[in-house]
Design a protein around this motif. Sequence first.
Motif, short mmCIF file in Angstrom:
data_model
loop_
_atom_site.label_atom_id
_atom_site.label_comp_id
_atom_site.label_asym_id
_atom_site.label_seq_id
_atom_site.Cartn_x
_atom_site.Cartn_y
_atom_site.Cartn_z
N PHE A 61 -20.57 9.04 24.38
CA PHE A 61 -21.63 9.75 25.11
C PHE A 61 -22.88 9.89 24.23
O PHE A 61 -24.02 9.69 24.70
N ILE A 62 -22.68 10.22 22.95
CA ILE A 62 -23.81 10.37 22.02
C ILE A 62 -24.52 9.03 21.83
O ILE A 62 -25.76 8.97 21.78
N ARG A 63 -23.76 7.95 21.69
CA ARG A 63 -24.37 6.63 21.51
C ARG A 63 -25.25 6.27 22.70
O ARG A 63 -26.37 5.77 22.53
N ILE A 64 -24.75 6.52 23.91
CA ILE A 64 -25.56 6.25 25.11
C ILE A 64 -26.82 7.11 25.08
O ILE A 64 -27.93 6.64 25.37
N GLY A 65 -26.65 8.38 24.69
CA GLY A 65 -27.81 9.27 24.60
C GLY A 65 -28.80 8.80 23.55
O GLY A 65 -30.02 8.89 23.73
N GLU A 66 -28.29 8.27 22.42
CA GLU A 66 -29.16 7.74 21.37
C GLU A 66 -30.00 6.58 21.90
O GLU A 66 -31.21 6.52 21.65
N PHE A 67 -29.36 5.66 22.62
CA PHE A 67 -30.10 4.53 23.17
C PHE A 67 -31.22 5.01 24.10
O PHE A 67 -32.36 4.53 24.02
N PHE A 68 -30.90 5.97 24.96
CA PHE A 68 -31.93 6.49 25.87
C PHE A 68 -33.03 7.18 25.07
O PHE A 68 -34.23 7.00 25.34
N TYR A 69 -32.64 7.98 24.09
CA TYR A 69 -33.61 8.75 23.29
C TYR A 69 -34.56 7.83 22.52
O TYR A 69 -35.78 8.05 22.51
N ILE A 70 -34.01 6.79 21.89
CA ILE A 70 -34.84 5.88 21.09
C ILE A 70 -35.66 4.96 21.99
O ILE A 70 -36.86 4.75 21.76
N LEU A 71 -35.03 4.43 23.03
CA LEU A 71 -35.72 3.41 23.84
C LEU A 71 -36.70 4.01 24.84
O LEU A 71 -37.48 3.28 25.45
N LEU A 72 -36.66 5.34 25.02
CA LEU A 72 -37.73 5.98 25.78
C LEU A 72 -39.03 5.99 24.98
O LEU A 72 -40.12 6.05 25.54
N LEU B 252 -28.76 17.63 21.30
CA LEU B 252 -27.92 18.43 20.42
C LEU B 252 -26.87 19.23 21.18
O LEU B 252 -25.69 19.27 20.80
N LEU B 253 -27.27 19.87 22.29
CA LEU B 253 -26.38 20.80 22.98
C LEU B 253 -25.39 20.13 23.92
O LEU B 253 -24.22 20.51 23.97
N ILE B 254 -25.86 19.15 24.68
CA ILE B 254 -24.99 18.55 25.70
C ILE B 254 -23.74 17.92 25.09
O ILE B 254 -22.63 18.11 25.62
#
Length: 688
Positions: free
Chosen positions: A44-55, A161-163
């Motif tokens: 879940f964090i890895r998917i969030g990282e991709f969204f966070y960086i690629l936004l 951080l929280l989710i």
Amino acid sequence: MAQEVPVPKQFQDEVPDYPNIQKIKKATVLFINLSLALLITLIFIRIGEFFYILLQHDIPADFLKVAAEASLSDLVFFLKLISILFIPYVIGYFITAKKKPNYLVFGVLATLIILTYVLLIKYFGVALVPLGADLFGYSLADIEQTASGSANFDILSVFLLLIPLIAFWLLLSYFSSKKLIKPIYAYLILGTGILLAYFGISALPSSAAFKSDFSYNLSLNKAAFFTENSVEYFSNNEQLPNIGPGNNSDFQESSLAGNKAFKYLNPDYPFLREDNTEDVLGDFFTIDPAKKPNIVFIQVEGLGRAFSGKNAYLKSFTPFLDELADKGLYWENFLSAQGRTFASLPSIIGSLPFAEKGFSDLGAQMPKHFSLFNILNQNGYSGKYYGGFEMNFDNQGLFMKNAGANLIVSSDDYGKGFQKASTWGYADKDLMLKSIQSETQHPQQPFVTYMETVSMHSPYTVPNQQQFIDMFQSRMKKLGFDNATQASYNQYKEIYSSIMYTDEALRYFFKEYEKLPSFNNTIFIITGDHRLPEIPMSTKIDRFHVPLIVYSPMLKRTASFKSISSHLDITPSLIAFLKKNYQVKAPSEVTWVGSGLDTAHALRNIHKYPLKQTTSSLHNYISGLHFIDQDQLFTISENMDLEPIQDDKSFKQLTNEFNSYKVRNNKFIQQHSLMPDSLYSKFIRKVN
């Protein structure tokens, strides 16, 4: 159906009973079930990282490769991680077999891991380089300074951080009441993790597999990178031979500047050698031997060739520096010796070895050394340093004092009329104005001055920022960018606006400096300390690729060079130039790591030296048109592009050369001495 044969009573006491093994088996099954919560959270964090960086950045062309390598990296990291977590878990299980305490022990340990992982992703989101053992190379004050200058916690960061934490505890609660993994699979999973950890299988992919450095960094599991880099840092046991009286000749360098080998003089002082640097600058200048030239360095924070000068692959956003380059001597394929600021001053004005974490990190143990400043002090020069920040960062103030600066101006010296632009200090135009005011008050010639800018550093806030954002927008239109390209570049508009701001501050500086009596007899040297990392980098050498401009009213012709040189070559060449043309007295025995600038117009490299990306890493080396990054060999082509190759002979040659430097550097680290005191005191007079 066959009936079970009972064990005869007389043999029942001989049947082995292993209650501890049974406990371990039961603990393993429960542990792996709980670990499913951590695995899903990491995904879940890895998917969030991709969204966070690629936004915030463009999706790399090889994203499918990135995603595949990231998945493998995450899986290996998870398996190795649970082999470590199992130890405290099983200890707790033996202390109490109750479900709730063990559930909480696992939950707390995993929570700490998740928090660390997310913070490492946040760091990467700001810096675009993963955090490794370089964290341990800075003091607490330096870390606080860097963090305060880069902190940017927005709503997206809070969710990041929280989710995951909320999701993890919900999943943990669910899996603690379920037995989804059969015992045989639980043993297999844990056993695989133990084997991976035991044999030291890395969770990091090979960098050669990716199209850009950004793609590689994006694929990395940031927690795995930090962990493996830190373990390597604290357990570094690289075996290198020692330099001794009997084997000094084994480490003579060859094929250096002008194909002249360094002649090392004393194995007790591993960098001490004869100075055989040739003057390659004199033919470009109008020389008046009776009038020594002033020298002004301008070290521009974050200035990379990627966005400055002709053939910049991101196009140039430094129009004034481009004009200056056309009027001066310009090195297109120039390299910083370091990937961060920590070694810039020692490299540029001292051509000094890195020691362990950078020469300046030695602090009060910095040994006596020759530098451009203290050599010129002995020839009637005054030495001045101007910065807009605190001098304790990277021990820069202490280094400049030891190197021979007579005047040091820091953020404590600005006073009325100036205002700090960020947590780092004063903006570049204020630095320029302060230096002009000081030069007016101290007009004595000759002098050597060093100026260090800071505005092109995160958080990239500059005075009247909207004005420079507008200039950036106009620059893109002038460069002919289409709408899609403009949209892509606008992701970094604050960074580009700071580049435009610093370029205009330099325009202001030269306009004002022309009014000073010293201008017509001054040589200006402009370079970057390293390329800023927050705009994605293309290759492993991109971080080091900076421009070098030598400009002066004394120049009688201009020139542009494609030959490769570095920060380490500047002082050797300046000393050679001043010795030959102005009878400047200089020591014949030096500790320069560099061998002098190369003024060949075509692409070539007659140098060999290490490049140190961070305080904790020393895994880059350049020799000829080859470059090493850890265990990968590259060839260098036009514009410092890299192509991975398999060439065992060349790789072995570069590795041996690199080890030769490491041997000398390790000897220096052990003894903290570069030269006999008598040699230093013979040349450097004591000044009260």
